[in-house]
Design an enzyme around this catalytic site. Structure first.
Site: not given
Length: 337
Positions: A303, A286, A257
């Site tokens: 990600h 992001e 994370r």
């Protein structure tokens, strides 16, 4: 009951349509994230406030849960729950489910791939060739290295099992829970690999697997790979003080994370050459547009730990199946609350 389902996660059903087909075939109405990127909290609120169910990714759902009077179910595509206000959901009677197992194979393989890439400078060599440069950079192997795994849950254990075949010097486990049983099992596997290699005439040392404290992990490991959730106790865990305790030849990998690694402090550690390099698949914000792009010894991915075709399909399908079960009055398979 027929439900209106909003899908906030991105991507969704990119390569396999079975999740949305399952929802539609059971009579539910489905609207998929129209922005084709990670939604901001206010965007999730705006788009999903009048829906009965949400199939979510890592978006912050707090504003939606606070304001919605219709939401009955959040079905999380993935395992992390830091973006879901669980206490508030419980208070408002909103059920929460997740898909804890489907993501593990994809994330664990990416973590190992990033280790090899960092150690052997694969991405760096690719960029050199594209610039017309040919230096044939040297690197190190996983074999003979000390690999630190922070967090020994589903993904951390898979990473460790993958590493056995590379014959590292040691696999160092750090977890807040005693992992003796899992480590003993992994050590037996490592010993079997050693015996097999010995029979084949290979002259390798035994792999040692042990659990150690965080302070020892950061000081001893050649590579640290992070596999813990984002909680109050792990937020900004890797700040300058801890980064400075790592070997100057060590690498840091985060596929867990954003927020566990303080990106500003990591920048300072890399700029002062306190670290050999890093690989990040997750970020505070992001998409990522930050300063870590400046470094040649940093690998940045989007990600995409879960983004293998099979794992993503499984995650999406399992999340959709939970929605169908819920509105059919059936028990959830992976209920959180």
């Amino acid at each position: 009951m027929v439900a209106n389902v909003f899908v906030s996660t991105f991507p969704f059903c990119r390569s396999d349509k079975q999740a949305v087909d399952h929802l539609l075939s059971n009579g539910h109405q489905v609207v998929i994230n129209p922005l084709e990127r990670k939604m901001k909290p206010n965007e999730v609120l705006e788009k999903a406030v009048n829906f009965d169910a949400l199939i979510a990714g890592t978006e912050d759902l707090t504003p939606l849960v606070e304001k919605s009077s219709k939401l009955k179910l959040i079905s999380r595509v993935g395992v992390g729950l830091d973006s879901v206000p669980l206490d508030l959901c419980a208070k408002k009677g909103i059920s929460v489910a997740y898909t804890p197992d489907a993501v593990s194979p994809a994330v664990s393989e990416l973590a190992v791939g990033l280790m090899v890439d960092l150690l052997r400078q694969v991405s760096f060599a690719d960029r050199e060739i594209r610039k017309g440069v040919w230096t044939r950079p040297y690197g190190n192997r996983l074999g003979g290295s000390s690999i630190g795994i922070l967090g020994f849950g589903r993904i951390g254990k898979r990473v460790a099992s993958h590493l056995i075949g590379f014959l590292p010097k040691e696999i160092l486990v750090c977890d807040i829970v005693d992992k003796s049983e899992e480590i003993e099992e992994l050590q037996r596997l490592a010993d079997e690999v050693y015996i097999l290699n010995s029979k084949l005439g290979k002259n390798w040392s035994k792999v040692i697997v042990k659990q150690i404290a965080l302070s020892d992990l950061v000081q001893t490991s050649d590579i640290i790979t992070i596999h813990v959730p984002l909680l109050e106790g792990t937020k900004n865990l890797f700040k300058l003080e801890l980064l400075n305790q790592m070997k100057s030849t060590a690498f840091l990998i985060n596929t867990a994370r954003g927020g566990i690694v303080n990106e500003d402090d990591l920048y300072q550690a890399l700029k002062s050459k306190r670290l050999a390099g890093a690989a990040l698949d997750v970020f505070d914000e992001e998409p990522y547009f930050g300063a870590l792009k400046e470094f040649e010894n940093v690998i940045l991915t989007q990600h995409m730990g879960s983004c293998s075709n099979d794992c993503r399909s499984d995650m999406e399908r399992e999340a959709a199946e939970e929605v169908v079960r819920f509105f059919n009055g059936e028990s959830l398979v992976s209920r959180v609350i």
